[in-house]
Design a protein around this motif. Structure first.
Motif, PDB file in Angstrom:
ATOM      1  N   ASP A  49     -47.409  82.629  53.458  1.00  0.00           N
ATOM      2  CA  ASP A  49     -46.461  82.194  52.424  1.00  0.00           C
ATOM      3  C   ASP A  49     -45.234  81.707  53.017  1.00  0.00           C
ATOM      4  OD1 ASP A  49     -47.418  84.246  50.787  1.00  0.00           O
ATOM      5  OD2 ASP A  49     -46.842  86.413  51.490  1.00  0.00           O
ATOM      6  N   PHE A  50     -45.543  81.242  54.437  1.00  0.00           N
ATOM      7  CA  PHE A  50     -44.142  80.840  54.998  1.00  0.00           C
ATOM      8  C   PHE A  50     -44.810  79.217  55.458  1.00  0.00           C
ATOM      9  CE2 PHE A  50     -44.005  78.321  59.484  1.00  0.00           C
ATOM     10  CZ  PHE A  50     -42.805  78.859  60.105  1.00  0.00           C
ATOM     11  N   LYS A  51     -45.937  79.385  54.875  1.00  0.00           N
ATOM     12  CA  LYS A  51     -46.721  77.623  54.976  1.00  0.00           C
ATOM     13  C   LYS A  51     -46.187  77.338  53.627  1.00  0.00           C
ATOM     14  CE  LYS A  51     -51.028  77.731  56.694  1.00  0.00           C
ATOM     15  NZ  LYS A  51     -51.818  77.282  57.088  1.00  0.00           N
ATOM     16  N   GLN A  52     -45.830  77.874  52.710  1.00  0.00           N
ATOM     17  CA  GLN A  52     -45.852  77.636  51.574  1.00  0.00           C
ATOM     18  C   GLN A  52     -44.797  77.619  51.314  1.00  0.00           C
ATOM     19  OE1 GLN A  52     -48.010  79.938  48.773  1.00  0.00           O
ATOM     20  NE2 GLN A  52     -47.188  78.948  46.779  1.00  0.00           N
ATOM     21  N   LYS A  53     -44.121  78.040  51.568  1.00  0.00           N
ATOM     22  CA  LYS A  53     -42.519  78.341  51.390  1.00  0.00           C
ATOM     23  C   LYS A  53     -41.537  76.828  51.919  1.00  0.00           C
ATOM     24  CE  LYS A  53     -38.487  80.477  50.477  1.00  0.00           C
ATOM     25  NZ  LYS A  53     -38.672  81.084  49.332  1.00  0.00           N
ATOM     26  N   TYR A  54     -42.662  76.173  52.680  1.00  0.00           N
ATOM     27  CA  TYR A  54     -41.217  75.206  53.743  1.00  0.00           C
ATOM     28  C   TYR A  54     -42.713  73.908  53.882  1.00  0.00           C
ATOM     29  CZ  TYR A  54     -39.027  78.730  55.169  1.00  0.00           C
ATOM     30  OH  TYR A  54     -37.199  79.808  55.143  1.00  0.00           O
ATOM     31  N   VAL A  88     -45.539  85.757  60.822  1.00  0.00           N
ATOM     32  CA  VAL A  88     -44.199  84.982  61.496  1.00  0.00           C
ATOM     33  C   VAL A  88     -43.119  86.098  61.195  1.00  0.00           C
ATOM     34  CG1 VAL A  88     -42.844  83.298  61.645  1.00  0.00           C
ATOM     35  CG2 VAL A  88     -45.088  83.197  60.379  1.00  0.00           C
ATOM     36  N   LYS A  89     -42.061  85.651  62.301  1.00  0.00           N
ATOM     37  CA  LYS A  89     -40.838  87.109  62.236  1.00  0.00           C
ATOM     38  C   LYS A  89     -39.654  85.817  62.489  1.00  0.00           C
ATOM     39  CE  LYS A  89     -40.631  91.956  62.653  1.00  0.00           C
ATOM     40  NZ  LYS A  89     -40.585  92.960  63.544  1.00  0.00           N
ATOM     41  N   PHE A  90     -38.551  86.243  61.795  1.00  0.00           N
ATOM     42  CA  PHE A  90     -37.726  85.494  61.483  1.00  0.00           C
ATOM     43  C   PHE A  90     -36.388  86.461  62.637  1.00  0.00           C
ATOM     44  CE2 PHE A  90     -39.562  83.500  58.365  1.00  0.00           C
ATOM     45  CZ  PHE A  90     -39.519  81.878  58.503  1.00  0.00           C
ATOM     46  N   PHE A 121     -35.847  88.379  55.157  1.00  0.00           N
ATOM     47  CA  PHE A 121     -36.235  87.770  53.086  1.00  0.00           C
ATOM     48  C   PHE A 121     -37.075  87.922  52.764  1.00  0.00           C
ATOM     49  CE2 PHE A 121     -35.355  84.512  57.273  1.00  0.00           C
ATOM     50  CZ  PHE A 121     -35.294  82.788  55.998  1.00  0.00           C
ATOM     51  N   ASP A 122     -36.298  88.034  51.481  1.00  0.00           N
ATOM     52  CA  ASP A 122     -36.927  87.947  50.035  1.00  0.00           C
ATOM     53  C   ASP A 122     -38.088  88.678  50.204  1.00  0.00           C
ATOM     54  OD1 ASP A 122     -37.444  86.230  48.639  1.00  0.00           O
ATOM     55  OD2 ASP A 122     -35.533  86.504  47.333  1.00  0.00           O
ATOM     56  N   TRP A 123     -38.653  87.577  50.811  1.00  0.00           N
ATOM     57  CA  TRP A 123     -40.488  87.303  50.281  1.00  0.00           C
ATOM     58  C   TRP A 123     -41.540  87.690  51.969  1.00  0.00           C
ATOM     59  CZ3 TRP A 123     -42.223  83.614  54.587  1.00  0.00           C
ATOM     60  CH2 TRP A 123     -41.643  83.132  54.785  1.00  0.00           C
ATOM     61  N   CYS A 124     -40.861  88.387  52.592  1.00  0.00           N
ATOM     62  CA  CYS A 124     -41.165  89.226  53.804  1.00  0.00           C
ATOM     63  C   CYS A 124     -41.356  90.395  53.151  1.00  0.00           C
ATOM     64  CB  CYS A 124     -40.585  88.471  54.643  1.00  0.00           C
ATOM     65  SG  CYS A 124     -40.264  86.865  55.476  1.00  0.00           S
ATOM     66  N   VAL A 166     -41.909  91.172  58.552  1.00  0.00           N
ATOM     67  CA  VAL A 166     -42.971  90.446  58.995  1.00  0.00           C
ATOM     68  C   VAL A 166     -43.881  89.344  57.761  1.00  0.00           C
ATOM     69  CG1 VAL A 166     -45.137  90.785  59.360  1.00  0.00           C
ATOM     70  CG2 VAL A 166     -43.728  92.450  60.284  1.00  0.00           C
ATOM     71  N   CYS A 167     -43.784  88.657  58.107  1.00  0.00           N
ATOM     72  CA  CYS A 167     -43.588  87.642  57.304  1.00  0.00           C
ATOM     73  C   CYS A 167     -45.086  86.867  57.327  1.00  0.00           C
ATOM     74  CB  CYS A 167     -42.960  86.624  57.037  1.00  0.00           C
ATOM     75  SG  CYS A 167     -41.601  86.691  57.396  1.00  0.00           S
ATOM     76  N   ASP A 168     -45.332  86.530  55.917  1.00  0.00           N
ATOM     77  CA  ASP A 168     -47.049  86.068  55.887  1.00  0.00           C
ATOM     78  C   ASP A 168     -47.390  84.735  56.864  1.00  0.00           C
ATOM     79  OD1 ASP A 168     -50.297  86.954  54.852  1.00  0.00           O
ATOM     80  OD2 ASP A 168     -49.903  85.415  54.825  1.00  0.00           O
ATOM     81  N   TRP A 169     -48.380  84.186  57.693  1.00  0.00           N
ATOM     82  CA  TRP A 169     -48.371  83.371  57.461  1.00  0.00           C
ATOM     83  C   TRP A 169     -48.227  81.798  56.366  1.00  0.00           C
ATOM     84  CZ3 TRP A 169     -47.133  79.898  61.122  1.00  0.00           C
ATOM     85  CH2 TRP A 169     -47.404  78.161  61.605  1.00  0.00           C
TER      86      TRP A 169
END
Length: 467
Positions: free
Chosen positions: A447-452, A423-425, A434-437, A442-445
């Motif tokens: 991690d994205f689902k867990q974050k939100y 995922v990208k914002f 974001f500090d988790w990317c 580039v963010c892991d999908w």
């Protein structure tokens, strides 16, 4: 709309063309950590200024193109190695607009204010403006074809902004946007206002051809409260919070009473020969006219900007940021869940394999700011306060001139990858970090689902308007 656009074109001839050729004085970008040294007012001539730094400091009235970089390297922000964009969710603020009805009424009276200022300046031994600026001010006229029945209408510049954003997204994500219209591939919706409706038209006309909007389906806002795009307007606690910002104990009002802001009022009075009779609301109107005219005509600068120094514009910008920080950002616990419905919609639409690949919504500055707050983005370690202007002036993340100018947009893109999805914002077509990317956004999908996960599983009716 054609008649209205014509009236704005007429306005250009009244407004006058400015040809920049010189620079601000050398110390105008002195560090805010110091004593806020500023140029001597008479060292600056707006009519021949080449920097125009102040036009990037107009908070939510900043023109989009002054904030966004047009560097072709921006294409790299949308690239993820070994991945293909599969879904995109876009939230876009309407483009540059006219003022509110009350703003139009106030601005319509500014020729009287102009006459008072000019009369005073002509009595001064030392001119307060350079000759070119003074002449432009003397010749300034309000375009009286702009009337209260056009309040908040999109202007031609706003239409261009939305067309440009659509054009850019066709380049960034060609597999999602460079294709004929198909209701199964594209999903559009706007709020029930002229400015978002016209923004939608500009966007889809650029994607699919002139007058394409007539054949494009846009989901009709419901007769019941629009909790997807305007949940904030249907939250009594949020409306009360907004009203409280006008109280004397709010950070906004405390800043207005601070020595920094009061010195601004005194300095403007002194510069133009007023003995304290130029009221704060009149000086705010000078700032207001300066930023609206600059946004309407981005190749020009409003002569009203010549009445304020760069340091004074920074102070007005901070006042605006204080207001929006508590109204729509991390300054209030209420704000993080107000956009629950939009967060849930974004998560659902990006998660499912079927359904439209491109979802595009058109809303307002509060929607953009509140959604960023729900994402946990741009959170300062220290809250913005009336007393910490000097500390936060140059380091704060919550800077609405950059976050939510006219036509501000948030893009969230899901990528199908050879291994794990990504995922990208994007905020205003730039990577939102974001500090988790990864450092390049580039963010892991997973991690994205867990974050939100909170928003994915929560009952938004229960939490959207609760502290």
């Amino acid at each position: 709309m054609q008649i209205f656009f014509f009236s704005l074109i007429v306005f250009v001839s009244k407004f006058g063309v400015i040809t920049p050729s010189n620079q601000y004085c050398s110390q105008h970008l002195a560090s805010f950590a110091g004593s806020f040294e500023q140029c001597k007012p008479n060292d600056f001539c707006l009519a021949s200024d080449a920097d125009r730094v102040h036009i990037k400091l107009f908070s939510t009235k900043t023109a989009y193109q002054t904030e966004k970089s047009h560097d072709e390297s921006k294409l790299r922000d949308f690239h993820v190695e070994d991945c293909t964009p599969s879904k995109v969710w876009l939230l876009i603020r309407h483009g540059t607009r006219l003022p509110t009805a009350s703003g139009i009424e106030r601005f319509g009276e500014m020729e009287k204010l102009r006459d008072r200022i000019v009369e005073n300046m002509e009595k001064l031994q030392k001119p307060a403006l350079c000759p070119d600026d003074l002449n432009m001010l003397k010749n300034w006229k309000w375009n009286d074809s702009i009337t209260v029945n056009q309040a908040n209408y999109l202007v031609e510049q706003g239409y261009k902004e939305l067309s440009a954003i659509a054009h850019n997204y066709k380049q960034y994500l060609p597999n999602l946007f460079q294709r004929p219209y198909d209701v199964n591939h594209f999903h559009f919706r706007h709020t029930n206002t002229e400015r978002t409706r016209s923004s939608f038209r500009a966007f889809v006309n650029e994607l699919f051809g002139e007058s394409a909007y007539k054949q494009i389906y846009a989901e009709t806002p419901p007769n019941r409260p629009d909790l997807l795009l305007k949940a904030y307007a249907n939250c009594p606690l949020w409306r009360d919070q907004k009203k409280k910002l006008k109280r004397t104990d709010s950070e906004v009002r405390k800043f207005e009473q601070s020595s920094t802001f009061q010195k601004l009022i005194a300095d403007v009075n002194s510069r133009f020969g007023f003995n304290g009779t130029l009221e704060a609301k009149e000086i705010k109107d000078i700032y207001g006219m300066c930023r609206y005219e600059s946004a309407w005509h981005t190749d020009q600068t409003s002569v009203w900007c010549s009445l304020l120094t760069l340091s004074q514009v920074h102070i007005f910008e901070y006042q605006e940021d204080l207001n929006y920080f508590y109204k729509s950002s991390h300054g209030s616990e209420l704000n993080k869940n107000v956009k629950c419905f939009a967060m849930q919609d974004m998560l659902n639409r990006l998660s499912i394999d079927d359904g439209p690949a491109a979802t595009v919504y058109f809303s307002h500055s509060a929607a953009v700011q509140l959604f960023l707050t729900s994402l946990g983005a741009l959170k300062d370690d220290i809250d913005l306060k009336a007393e910490n202007f000097a500390q936060m002036a140059s380091i704060r993340k919550w800077k609405t001139s950059q976050i939510s100018p006219f036509a501000a947009n948030i893009g969230i893109v899901r990528y199908k990858c050879s291994s794990n999805d990504k995922v990208k914002f994007l905020l205003n077509e730039k990577v939102l970090q974001f500090d988790w990317c990864t450092p390049n956004g580039v963010c892991d999908w997973r991690d994205f689902k867990q974050k939100y996960a909170f928003f994915a599983n929560e009952d938004c009716d229960r939490v959207f308007c609760r502290r």
